[in-house]
Write a protein that holds these residues in place. Structure first.
Motif, PDB file in Angstrom:
ATOM      1  N   SER A  46       8.253  21.952  16.034  1.00 17.97           N
ATOM      2  CA  SER A  46       9.324  22.161  17.010  1.00 17.97           C
ATOM      3  C   SER A  46       9.585  23.651  17.144  1.00 17.97           C
ATOM      4  CB  SER A  46      10.599  21.426  16.585  1.00 17.97           C
ATOM      5  OG  SER A  46      11.063  21.913  15.341  1.00 17.97           O
ATOM      6  N   ARG A 106       8.733  20.607  21.568  1.00 12.92           N
ATOM      7  CA  ARG A 106       8.015  19.889  20.517  1.00 12.92           C
ATOM      8  C   ARG A 106       6.532  19.795  20.822  1.00 12.92           C
ATOM      9  NH1 ARG A 106      12.018  14.664  19.530  1.00 12.92           N
ATOM     10  NH2 ARG A 106      13.844  15.859  18.901  1.00 12.92           N
ATOM     11  N   ASN A 151       4.001  17.494  12.953  1.00  9.43           N
ATOM     12  CA  ASN A 151       5.015  17.823  13.951  1.00  9.43           C
ATOM     13  C   ASN A 151       5.384  19.295  13.960  1.00  9.43           C
ATOM     14  OD1 ASN A 151       5.779  15.040  14.927  1.00  9.43           O
ATOM     15  ND2 ASN A 151       6.095  14.815  12.727  1.00  9.43           N
ATOM     16  N   SER A 169      11.533  19.814  25.530  1.00  7.24           N
ATOM     17  CA  SER A 169      12.261  19.499  24.295  1.00  7.24           C
ATOM     18  C   SER A 169      11.820  20.385  23.138  1.00  7.24           C
ATOM     19  CB  SER A 169      12.068  18.023  23.920  1.00  7.24           C
ATOM     20  OG  SER A 169      10.728  17.773  23.578  1.00  7.24           O
ATOM     21  N   SER A 218      11.794  27.357  24.839  1.00  7.20           N
ATOM     22  CA  SER A 218      10.853  26.524  25.584  1.00  7.20           C
ATOM     23  C   SER A 218      10.119  27.299  26.683  1.00  7.20           C
ATOM     24  CB  SER A 218      11.589  25.331  26.202  1.00  7.20           C
ATOM     25  OG  SER A 218      12.581  25.782  27.106  1.00  7.20           O
TER      26      SER A 218
END
Lengths: 113, 113
Positions: free
Chosen positions: A24, A72, A22, A70, A28
């Motif tokens: 993050s 991610r 993952n 988001s 954005s």
């Protein structure tokens, strides 16, 4: 200022497992996001590039998804092999950071036979 | 098509000397980025150059460090009066444009003694 977090920091699995790494990021407004692998003492090898307009990208046993809104991204590794052992780095590009890549600390992956 | 070429691969300098690191981008690439990886730390952006222009040097230390990418020849990262804290791996990346895949060289590992 873009900040990137990768979870988990380290992962040790037996051969054959399907893995999820993952990533993050805080800004954005990116152009794209790249996943790299780095072997000890070596340079970075580009694995996948996802454009900001894309949702996912696939290469062999690797699949990367991107949820830009988001902040991610996820890297899936299917049927892991000992040769996959390396540090995996996520790096979004652009946004307020212009063209440069911002790296997370990486996920250290160990796949044992 | 040769990849991004960096030389030397390893460089040892005594405190106070100058270090010159070279990077030849992939053929057809006009965007060059330098990154530094300190021991046990992640990759940090230093500078982004296009031919004869510095686009973003927000990651460069204020003193002793400079970079250039002349019309002809490789990009050069120059560190004057090196100190032990400059010991790190320095990576160069190139791309064909802002929204395209970045490729990395094998890095130059600088050791200051």
């Amino acid at each position: 200022k873009q900040e990137v977090t990768q979870i988990p920091a380290a992962l040790s699995v037996p051969e054959g497992e399907n893995l999820v790494l993952n990533c993050s990021f805080t800004d954005s407004a990116i152009y794209n996001l790249q996943w790299f692998r780095q072997d000890p003492g070596k340079g970075l090898t580009s694995l996948l590039l996802i454009q900001s307009s894309q949702r996912e990208q696939t290469s062999g046993r690797l699949n990367a998804s991107l949820d830009k809104s988001s902040g991610r991204s996820t890297l899936y590794i299917a049927a892991s092999q000992p040769g996959d052992s390396a540090t995996y780095l996520c790096a979004p590009a652009g946004g307020t950071s212009y063209g440069k890549l911002t790296f997370g600390q990486g996920t250290i992956l160990t796949v044992h036979p | 098509n040769a990849g991004v070429m960096q030389n030397p691969r390893h460089l040892v300098r005594r405190r106070g000397q100058e270090a010159r690191l070279r990077c030849s981008p992939m053929k057809g690439h006009s965007h060059v980025y330098w990154y530094r990886q300190l021991p046990e730390e992640g990759l940090k952006f230093m500078v982004y150059l296009q031919k004869e222009n510095i686009i973003d040097e927000s990651g460069m230390p204020k003193e002793r460090f400079s970079a250039e990418f002349p019309k002809e020849g490789p990009s050069i990262l120059r560190i004057q009066q090196v100190v032990r804290g400059d010991s790190a791996a320095y990576f160069c990346a190139s791309s064909g444009g802002l929204n395209t895949e970045a490729f990395f060289g094998q890095g130059t590992r600088l050791t200051v003694v």
